[in-house]
Design an enzyme around this catalytic site. Structure first.
Site, short mmCIF file in Angstrom:
data_model
loop_
_atom_site.label_atom_id
_atom_site.label_comp_id
_atom_site.label_asym_id
_atom_site.label_seq_id
_atom_site.Cartn_x
_atom_site.Cartn_y
_atom_site.Cartn_z
N LYS A 68 26.52 -25.69 54.11
CA LYS A 68 26.08 -26.30 52.86
C LYS A 68 25.51 -27.70 53.03
O LYS A 68 24.90 -28.23 52.12
CB LYS A 68 27.21 -26.28 51.82
CG LYS A 68 27.76 -24.92 51.50
CD LYS A 68 26.75 -23.79 51.46
CE LYS A 68 26.04 -23.57 50.17
NZ LYS A 68 26.77 -22.86 49.16
N SER A 310 35.23 -16.88 55.62
CA SER A 310 33.92 -16.22 55.59
C SER A 310 33.36 -16.06 57.00
O SER A 310 32.65 -15.09 57.28
CB SER A 310 32.94 -16.96 54.68
OG SER A 310 32.35 -18.07 55.33
#
Ligand code: PMP
Length: 372
Positions: A68, A310
């Site tokens: 991110k 994840s």
């Protein structure tokens, strides 16, 4: 000026060789310039099925340890270019954590005020990291799920005139991956076999952007898109309803709570929908939460690769693909963030702070400095 500074010419694949001590042969103007150019690292035989090769693209090499960081650069830079952000402005965003941490970094470096909305269930270390970098963190109730925190951020932006990042709709998100993540992969695998690119989606920026770049140059690379087994939004075939600005209306009927933080919110982001139209995927895979957690733990214990849930999910999927792929296949899995962001989550539930039996035996095997 772009946060991303691609390496020029001289950077060449050096599998198996050692370039320690050579530095990066450049100096950086500020922390945001170090975003990107993350390494692809081979997985050893303790996890990779025989006769196949799996690589992991380790996004935790970014300065705030997740994929991110790219999105925060993308959105803040684009807003600055378009004149939507001026010195002293406030940036607001809804996030499951990694985006908030990355946006906090960008705001700290640029001097913007930062307000982050995050739903209750996401790990508390994320809240602390954002506050550590000067952001204000507004916690939204668990019952409101992802859509609740998104609605809160939008409301705050409208009320106070703050700049809303809109990570789930902002086109700068996928565009940044198209010009950084994708080309990095193409450069690293230049002249090398690559059969599968395996990932899930949060906003879908990585999927839509990197996927488009890879398919444009190497259409034979198969994109494998994963979702939590518990939340098969894409598999259901039902689309998310949208507002005029592209944001989703309400919770998707196929959504259920799942442990893969950062993946599959309770709606299908517009960026994912656009990615499906423009790029699509070649294979779909539903990923179990428990398998994701176990795989993350295995990555740590057998590879020294320290990632979150994840990351475990991506690798679980990559291993499943490897098992049925033809001999010689090469698979690349996206590893989105660091395991350090999960100390208070199920990922670390089995890890004790105190010494266990085995450790006590070691401690007592010599006379000095024994506890208790
Ligand atoms: N894993 C984690 C832990 C994330 O925070 C995110 C982003 N929310 C992703 C994967 C997926 O990235 P993207 O938003 O580009 O789909």
């Amino acid at each position: 000026m772009s946060c991303f500074s691609g390496l020029t010419g001289a950077s060449k694949r050096a599998t198996g060789t050692q370039d320690r001590g050579s530095g990066r042969q450049r100096l950086y103007e500020n922390i945001t310039k170090t975003v990107g150019n993350t390494p692809c690292v081979k997985i050893n035989e303790k996890m990779c099925p025989a006769g196949r090769t799996i690589y992991a693209k380790l996004e935790y090499f970014n300065p705030c340890s997740s994929v991110k960081d790219r999105l925060a650069c993308a959105i803040i830079e684009a807003a600055e270019k378009e004149g939507k952000l001026k010195p002293g402005d406030t940036v607001v965003e809804a996030t499951s954590g990694n985006t908030g941490i990355a946006v906090s970094m960008l705001c700290a470096q640029r001097g913007y005020k930062c307000v982050i909305c995050m739903a209750e269930p996401f790990s508390v270390e994320r809240r602390k990291l954002m506050r550590f970098m000067g952001a204000k963190v507004i916690i939204t109730p668990k019952a409101g799920k992802g859509t609740g925190m998104v609605a809160k951020a939008k409301e705050l932006s409208q009320k106070h005139g703050w700049f809303l990042c809109s990570q789930f709709e902002n086109e700068a998100n996928a565009a940044f991956h198209k010009f950084t993540t994708g080309p990095e992969i193409l450069a690293d695998f230049e002249g090398q076999r690559l059969d599968y690119f395996v990932l899930g989606y949060g906003t879908g920026g990585t999927f839509a952007g990197a996927g488009a770049a890879i398919k444009a140059e190497r259409p034979d690379v198969k994109i494998v898109l994963g979702e939590p087994e518990a939340a098969p939004l894409l598999k259901s075939g039902t689309k998310s309803e949208r507002n005029a600005d592209g944001s989703a209306i309400g919770s998707h009927p196929a959504f259920a709570a799942h442990p893969i933080q950062g993946w599959t919110p309770d709606f299908i982001p517009q960026i994912v929908e656009k990615g499906l139209e423009a790029v699509g995927y070649d294979e779909y895979i539903g990923i179990p939460g428990a398998g994701s957690i176990e795989t993350s733990q295995m990555l740590a214990k057998t590879q020294g690769i320290f990632t979150g849930i994840s990351g475990g999910a991506s690798m679980w999927a990559a291993i499943e693909i490897a098992k049925k792929a033809p001999e010689g296949s090469v698979i690349l899995a996206m590893i989105a963030d660091t395991g350090e962001r999960y100390l208070t989550t199920p990922l670390f539930e089995s890890i004790q702070a105190d010494m266990n039996e085995e450790e006590l035996v070691i401690s007592k095997s010599t006379p000095s400095f024994q506890l208790g």
